[in-house]
Design a protein around this motif. Structure first.
Motif, short mmCIF file in Angstrom:
data_model
loop_
_atom_site.label_atom_id
_atom_site.label_comp_id
_atom_site.label_asym_id
_atom_site.label_seq_id
_atom_site.Cartn_x
_atom_site.Cartn_y
_atom_site.Cartn_z
N GLY A 1 0.83 -1.19 0.00
CA GLY A 1 0.00 0.00 0.00
C GLY A 1 0.86 1.24 0.00
N ARG A 2 0.27 2.36 -0.37
CA ARG A 2 0.98 3.63 -0.36
C ARG A 2 0.58 4.41 0.89
N PRO A 3 1.53 4.84 1.73
CA PRO A 3 1.18 5.57 2.96
C PRO A 3 0.66 6.96 2.61
N VAL A 4 -0.60 7.21 2.92
CA VAL A 4 -1.23 8.50 2.63
C VAL A 4 -2.10 8.92 3.81
N ALA A 5 -2.45 10.20 3.85
CA ALA A 5 -3.39 10.71 4.85
C ALA A 5 -4.81 10.47 4.32
N VAL A 6 -5.50 9.52 4.93
CA VAL A 6 -6.80 9.09 4.42
C VAL A 6 -7.90 10.06 4.83
N GLN A 7 -8.67 10.51 3.83
CA GLN A 7 -9.91 11.26 4.09
C GLN A 7 -11.07 10.29 4.23
N ASP A 8 -11.31 9.50 3.19
CA ASP A 8 -12.21 8.34 3.28
C ASP A 8 -11.84 7.39 2.14
N THR A 9 -12.25 6.14 2.29
CA THR A 9 -11.84 5.13 1.31
C THR A 9 -12.94 4.85 0.27
N PRO B 1 2.78 -6.97 -15.41
CA PRO B 1 1.87 -7.10 -14.26
C PRO B 1 2.36 -6.39 -12.99
N ALA B 2 3.65 -6.47 -12.68
CA ALA B 2 4.15 -5.84 -11.46
C ALA B 2 3.98 -4.31 -11.52
N ASP B 3 4.29 -3.73 -12.68
CA ASP B 3 4.14 -2.28 -12.85
C ASP B 3 2.67 -1.89 -12.79
N ASN B 4 1.85 -2.69 -13.43
CA ASN B 4 0.41 -2.42 -13.46
C ASN B 4 -0.17 -2.44 -12.05
N LEU B 5 0.21 -3.44 -11.26
CA LEU B 5 -0.32 -3.57 -9.90
C LEU B 5 0.13 -2.40 -9.03
N ALA B 6 1.37 -1.98 -9.17
CA ALA B 6 1.88 -0.84 -8.40
C ALA B 6 1.13 0.44 -8.75
N PHE B 7 0.86 0.64 -10.04
CA PHE B 7 0.10 1.81 -10.48
C PHE B 7 -1.31 1.78 -9.92
N ALA B 8 -1.95 0.61 -9.95
CA ALA B 8 -3.32 0.48 -9.44
C ALA B 8 -3.38 0.76 -7.93
N VAL C 1 -1.14 9.94 -10.27
CA VAL C 1 -0.93 8.58 -9.75
C VAL C 1 0.55 8.22 -9.84
N ARG C 2 1.19 8.52 -10.96
CA ARG C 2 2.60 8.18 -11.13
C ARG C 2 3.48 8.95 -10.14
N GLU C 3 3.09 10.18 -9.86
CA GLU C 3 3.86 10.98 -8.89
C GLU C 3 3.80 10.33 -7.51
N LEU C 4 2.59 9.89 -7.11
CA LEU C 4 2.46 9.23 -5.80
C LEU C 4 3.23 7.91 -5.80
N ALA C 5 3.11 7.15 -6.87
CA ALA C 5 3.80 5.86 -6.94
C ALA C 5 5.31 6.03 -6.83
N SER C 6 5.86 7.04 -7.50
CA SER C 6 7.31 7.25 -7.46
C SER C 6 7.76 7.81 -6.12
N ALA C 7 6.90 8.60 -5.47
CA ALA C 7 7.26 9.21 -4.19
C ALA C 7 7.29 8.18 -3.07
#
Length: 293
Positions: A227-235, A256-263, A285-291
């Motif tokens: 998972g990506r650590p984020v400040a959750v507002q709601d899911t 598949p590995a890249d696709n799953l990470a992006f998702a 999305v890519r910015e969050l994934a890379s960060a």
């Protein structure tokens, strides 16, 4: 070619007000956010809520051509409890307009020409929409089952029927545990996803695990992404954004590995907003994934 999304479109009623929702609607919006052509098959009432919902769909760049309007039943409403930001619960009103999606020849033409057909178990709770869904499943080229087990709005027999007619299945870890329990099999993702793929002859099976990321079985291999650590507002809508992103990658034959990470990053990004359909983009999305990689 369009991706056809079949099922419920409704209003999520939150303490802060109402938000457009329903998994098929959310998936369609996020597919559009990622640059894909999505068509929504649903039904709303001839009421103010229906008119407002159609206007929202159009504001997101989606067509309402295949959204029916009914005189007899009201537009769908769901009361969402977000007191636990990581585990939203729902009270789903029944019957409503999307329980009565009528079969029409135009729907058949759309589905036969679509690149994929996305559907869930919630829209199969009532006989009319279920029969329409079953007919369209016979005609769809690539069938994507978004499992959505909302008690008491499903039955084991219907869910198993939908699994048998699917090519790709996405479900969360609670749903994986329940379904594997039906068969007396282990819910451990190391074996469960491969077991489901073999049992129902699936091209891919994906389980989402909230903050713990997701796992994907496809091509004889199991892939995992944290998972990506984020400040959750709601899911609300996170799983729908995840599915839209995953489907985008599957259709464009991403690794598949890249696709799953992006998702996973897409689902996490939506959780940082209130509501199911914020205006996210592939670059966000890519910015969050890379960060967070």
């Amino acid at each position: 070619m369009a991706i056809a999304c079949f099922g419920e479109m409704l209003w999520d009623v939150l303490p802060t007000g109402k938000q457009p929702g329903g998994a098929p609607l959310n998936v369609a919006v996020h597919l559009r956010n990622f640059g894909l052509d999505a068509q929504l098959i649903s039904r709303v009432g001839h009421d103010d809520l229906g008119t407002e919902l159609l206007a929202f769909v159009e504001s997101k760049g989606l067509s309402t051509k295949y959204v029916q309007r009914g005189e007899t039943h009201l537009t769908g409403v769901v009361k969402a409890n977000v007191s636990n930001t990581n585990e939203v619960t729902y009270k789903i009103v029944q019957p409503v307009a999307w329980d009565y999606i009528q079969y029409e020849p135009a729907l058949s033409s759309l589905v036969q020409g679509a690149e994929a057909f996305v559907f869930g178990s919630l829209a199969a709770r009532s006989p009319v929409s279920r029969e329409t869904l079953y007919r369209l499943l016979q005609q769809a080229p690539l069938k994507v089952f978004d499992v959505n087990l909302r008690p008491p709005h499903y039955s084991r027999d219907v869910v198993q029927y939908l699994l048998r007619h699917a090519d790709i299945v996405k479900l969360n870890h609670h749903e994986l545990t329940e379904i594997m329990d039906w068969f007396g099999a282990s819910p451990a993702e190391e074996t469960a996803l491969e077991w489901l793929a073999a049992r129902f002859q699936l091209q891919a099976v994906c389980v989402t695990k909230g903050a713990d990321g997701a796992a994907l079985w496809t091509g004889g291999h199991l892939y995992r992404s944290p998972g990506r650590p984020v400040a959750v507002q709601d899911t609300i809508g996170s799983g729908d954004a995840f599915l839209a992103a995953l489907l985008r990658g599957l259709l464009s034959h991403q690794p598949p590995a890249d696709n799953l990470a992006f998702a996973c990053a897409a689902g996490s990004l939506v959780a940082t907003f209130q509501g199911a359909t914020p205006a996210i983009s592939e670059s966000m999305v890519r910015e969050l994934a890379s960060a967070t990689a």
